[in-house]
Design a protein around this motif. Sequence first.
Motif, mmCIF file in Angstrom:
data_model
loop_
_atom_site.group_PDB
_atom_site.id
_atom_site.type_symbol
_atom_site.label_atom_id
_atom_site.label_comp_id
_atom_site.label_asym_id
_atom_site.label_seq_id
_atom_site.Cartn_x
_atom_site.Cartn_y
_atom_site.Cartn_z
ATOM 1 N N UNK A 148 120.725 -73.896 47.626
ATOM 2 C CA UNK A 148 120.646 -74.372 46.397
ATOM 3 C C UNK A 148 119.797 -73.514 45.247
ATOM 4 N N UNK A 149 118.725 -73.086 45.745
ATOM 5 C CA UNK A 149 118.011 -71.883 44.762
ATOM 6 C C UNK A 149 118.823 -70.932 44.367
ATOM 7 N N UNK A 150 119.334 -70.259 45.348
ATOM 8 C CA UNK A 150 120.294 -69.134 44.843
ATOM 9 C C UNK A 150 121.533 -69.558 43.971
ATOM 10 N N UNK A 151 122.259 -70.864 44.113
ATOM 11 C CA UNK A 151 123.202 -71.134 43.257
ATOM 12 C C UNK A 151 122.691 -71.397 41.832
ATOM 13 N N UNK A 152 121.440 -72.331 41.830
ATOM 14 C CA UNK A 152 121.116 -72.744 40.425
ATOM 15 C C UNK A 152 120.555 -71.276 39.862
ATOM 16 N N UNK A 153 119.727 -70.533 40.493
ATOM 17 C CA UNK A 153 119.298 -69.205 39.808
ATOM 18 C C UNK A 153 120.394 -68.436 39.259
ATOM 19 N N UNK A 154 121.629 -68.107 40.112
ATOM 20 C CA UNK A 154 122.768 -67.168 39.918
ATOM 21 C C UNK A 154 123.393 -67.943 38.506
ATOM 22 N N UNK A 155 123.642 -69.254 38.685
ATOM 23 C CA UNK A 155 124.567 -69.705 37.651
ATOM 24 C C UNK A 155 123.728 -69.761 36.335
ATOM 25 N N UNK A 156 122.505 -70.183 36.280
ATOM 26 C CA UNK A 156 121.583 -70.032 35.234
ATOM 27 C C UNK A 156 121.585 -68.823 34.640
ATOM 28 N N UNK A 157 121.467 -67.662 35.621
ATOM 29 C CA UNK A 157 121.317 -66.188 34.965
ATOM 30 C C UNK A 157 122.659 -65.744 34.576
ATOM 31 N N UNK A 158 123.452 -66.091 34.955
ATOM 32 C CA UNK A 158 124.843 -65.706 34.493
ATOM 33 C C UNK A 158 125.132 -66.244 33.050
ATOM 34 N N UNK A 159 124.777 -67.536 32.949
ATOM 35 C CA UNK A 159 124.910 -68.252 31.396
ATOM 36 C C UNK A 159 123.932 -67.576 30.579
ATOM 37 N N UNK A 160 122.757 -67.221 30.937
ATOM 38 C CA UNK A 160 121.899 -66.453 29.862
ATOM 39 C C UNK A 160 122.273 -65.308 29.736
ATOM 40 N N UNK A 161 122.732 -64.736 30.676
ATOM 41 C CA UNK A 161 123.404 -63.251 30.385
ATOM 42 C C UNK A 161 124.472 -63.230 29.277
ATOM 43 N N UNK A 162 125.359 -64.220 29.438
ATOM 44 C CA UNK A 162 126.571 -64.557 28.674
ATOM 45 C C UNK A 162 125.984 -64.691 27.227
ATOM 46 N N UNK A 163 125.197 -65.559 27.217
ATOM 47 C CA UNK A 163 124.457 -66.150 25.837
ATOM 48 C C UNK A 163 123.663 -64.678 25.194
#
Length: 449
Positions: A255-270
């Motif tokens: 769950x930590x990895x999922x949340x980190x990576x999904x949030x990270x990907x969205x931030x990178x896109x932004x």
Amino acid sequence: MLFTNKKNLEEKTKSVMDVFKKKIKIIDEEKLKGEIIDDLVENLQFNKNEEIKKTCEKIIWQVAFQKGIYPASLYSFYQNLAKKKKTNFTIPAINLRGLTYQTSQALIKAAKKNKVGLFIIELAPSEMEYTHQSPEEYAAVILAAAIKQNFSGPLFIQADHFALDRKKYLNNPKLEIKRFKNLISRVIKAGFFNIDLDMSSLVGEGKEDVFTQQKNNFILTAFFTQFIRRQEPKNIEINIGGEVGEIGKKNSTPADLDVFMEGYKKELSRLGVSKGISKIGIQNGVSHGGDVLPGGGMAKSKIDFELLKKLSLMARQKYGLAGAVQHGASTLPLSYFKKFPEFQAIEIHLATDFQNIILDHPAFPSKLQKKIYQWLLQNKKNERKKGWTKAQFIYKIRKMAWGQFKKEITNIDKQAKEKIAKSLEERFNFLFNELKVKNTQKLINNIKN
């Protein structure tokens, strides 16, 4: 010997090379690899004249390039690894806190013997501070060791655990971010083309939901990913890592990895960044330097290999990363190291064991060791945690003495240094075999600087 000025430097090196031309002309290869390269390193490390230090650094770099030695990034290689279902090796990332010139020679000698191309030499900001090794000095000393050992090809120099200072950040975020940006720019200019960002100290473990826990981590990792990409030298894509859990704290979860990576990907896109991290550090029951018992022995490790494998494969198959990075493994039982390739660790960070080999070696001067321990007891007593015995304190804190005793340790008897280097080389040979990176030189031959 220490040079007194640039003219003195030129006089001492003129029979070997012409150092003040636009391109250095090497006249005597053997003498260069003998006393001259040793003198350049000594001046780089200990000369108080900054102009001479910078000149020695510049000479080392120019000679290294002429000999086909250069710092490089593992980004493209890790991108290719991310496409594989499984990997069959674990890349060692080695922190050199002291006797760096001698230890890096032992490392490079072992790498040449075993035809190893996949090894990383790294240093964390905290280590730069307490070992009195600037990024510029560290990189140049490694290049000098490669020259000494007649090495050629790429060297992967890494900035380890690059983290914001938690207290400073919470007190004054703008000032701490500015300081951190300056440090990143500095290490990149020094030749660190691999950077492990570590915002895990800002994970809010007391928060109720995983998203809130990881929010600062993925936002800041994305922010500094963007900054690094903007600082990249021409034709170099820096290899960047992230970290999902703080080493020594609670174990990372899917769950930590999922949340980190999904949030990270969205931030990178932004932020408009297309190229992100290529690996992820996790916590799986270990601690930096291991856990020392009151009597000085090591406590049994609680490392979770199954968790390592699960998160590494998840990172690769779901998020396109090369895999998970194992921290805090240096003092594990030697029988454990062959497990890391099997359990899909893409990288393993090792530091304390090499420190122990040096400081506990029979050839290390006992009087100097006693002097170091007395200094620690007098000057680092505030670092002593409640309930620690003397043995626990010395073991955990002695790393902080490297800078204070840098010159004395460097100047120990030549034969003693040779015996210590031999032991280090034997350990590197062992690690290369267990981590299955022997005969990997051919895999990185096409990596350019």
